[in-house]
Design an enzyme around this catalytic site. Structure first.
Site, short mmCIF file in Angstrom:
data_model
loop_
_atom_site.label_atom_id
_atom_site.label_comp_id
_atom_site.label_asym_id
_atom_site.label_seq_id
_atom_site.Cartn_x
_atom_site.Cartn_y
_atom_site.Cartn_z
CB ALA A 97 1.20 19.39 14.59
CB ALA A 126 -8.09 1.29 -0.81
CB ALA A 129 -3.71 6.39 6.08
CB ALA A 130 -2.75 11.62 8.89
N GLY A 131 -3.88 12.04 6.01
CA GLY A 131 -4.55 12.86 4.99
C GLY A 131 -5.75 12.13 4.41
CG ASP A 132 -5.12 8.55 2.36
OD1 ASP A 132 -5.05 9.45 1.50
OD2 ASP A 132 -4.30 7.62 2.44
O1 RIB Z 1 -1.64 7.95 1.94
C1 RIB Z 1 -1.06 6.78 2.44
C2 RIB Z 1 -0.95 5.76 1.36
O2 RIB Z 1 -0.02 6.20 0.40
C3 RIB Z 1 -0.43 4.43 1.81
O3 RIB Z 1 -1.43 3.57 2.28
C4 RIB Z 1 0.30 3.91 0.58
O4 RIB Z 1 -0.31 2.83 -0.03
C5 RIB Z 1 0.39 5.11 -0.35
O5 RIB Z 1 -0.46 4.99 -1.39
#
Ligand code: RIB
Length: 301
Positions: A225, A43, A251-254
């Site tokens: 970094a 998501a 969520a930085a990678g996302d």
């Molecule tokens: O990548 C971050 C996510 O990992 C979080 O939002 C958490 O839900 C886990 O799935």
């Protein structure tokens, strides 16, 4: 409008505690703040695509609880196509218990709930979404056979297939590798996938080369970094990270992956798309939480 990106993956409600440091085994620690925000790697990546200029559809499951409704709404308000987000009766939604310390490091425990019931057949039912897309993104918070089916179908359809191998516990099944255009692990995931201890650029390059030898077309290792490293059969390129003061890296990678995919479907070159994803991720780490931290296109330089 047909979505150019399809994300097949997880939706979680994140229960986030901030504390001075992470607790030790057996310890009870007083924290400072608590908040509940929508998350889940799938998501989050879909939200990043939507906020950063792409059109996107999400394929996934929620439980039949209040969290499930909130998780779906959080995607709908971003204009994400949610026709393939299904409610699983009698099951909880995915939940992530996250602790963030003063140095912005986190540790996460995930309870899969509905995510664990996403079957290949459920994805197959929305094959039209995959056929219409240019880019298909998967992670590892849904069952492995569902990821395997989606990667293979993406390759069969000639789409750009991205796998964020998170969370990674060991090597990927070898038959998956030739289906992946971009494999995007972080340092610890690259180490788990290859057995190569990854601590700097050289070791990251070795891990990336190993994965390319095994059949992945291109590997992008995110190094926080220290930037990102693209490795392919022709060699490797390093992309330094913008300098920021990190508050929360959740969520930085996302954000990087969603930003990269959004940039690709907007027609940017691969190098420009990586740099764009990095700028988005850098901004996200200056803010708290998963989806609330993901920036909008207009915020980026
Ligand atoms: O990548 C971050 C996510 O990992 C979080 O939002 C958490 O839900 C886990 O799935």
């Amino acid at each position: 409008m047909k979505a150019k990106v399809v994300v097949v993956g997880s939706l979680n409600m994140d229960l986030v505690a901030r504390a001075e440091r992470l607790p030790r085994p057996g310890e009870t620690l007083a924290g400072e703040t608590f908040f509940t925000v929508p998350g889940g790697k799938g998501a989050n990546q879909a939200v990043a695509v939507a906020r950063l200029g792409g059109t996107v559809a999400m394929v996934g499951n929620v439980g039949d609880d209040a969290y499930g409704q909130q998780l779906r709404q959080a995607l709908e308000v971003e204009g994400i196509d949610c026709q393939a987000v299904k409610v699983c009766e009698g099951v909880s939604s995915g939940v992530a218990l996250i602790t963030v310390d003063a140095a912005s490091q986190n540790c996460i425990v995930i309870i899969p709930g509905g995510n664990g019931l996403l079957t290949p057949q459920a994805v197959q039912q929305f094959d039209g979404l995959l056929q219409a897309a240019e880019v298909i993104i998967c992670q590892l918070e849904v069952p492995a056979d569902t990821v395997a089916w989606t990667l293979a179908r993406g390759r069969e359809l000639g789409k750009t297939v991205i796998l964020n191998p998170a969370p990674a516990t060991g090597p990927l099944p070898t038959q998956w590798l030739a289906h992946i255009d971009y494999l995007a692990p972080n340092e610890s995931e690259a180490q788990a996938l290859t057995g190569v201890p990854v601590s700097d650029l050289d070791s990251a390059r070795r891990a990336g080369e190993r994965l390319v030898q095994l059949g992945v077309r291109k590997v992008i290792i995110t190094l926080g970094a220290h930037g990102a490293l693209l490795v392919c059969a022709q060699g490797s390129r390093h992309f330094p990270a913008p300098k920021v003061k990190a508050l929360d890296t959740t969520a930085a990678g996302d954000t990087f992956i969603g930003g990269f995919a959004a940039a690709l479907v907007r027609g940017l070159t691969e190098d420009a798309a990586i740099a764009f994803g990095q700028r988005a991720a850098a901004l996200s780490v200056t803010r708290a939480g998963a989806q609330p931290s993901i920036p909008y296109l207009k915020e980026l330089p």
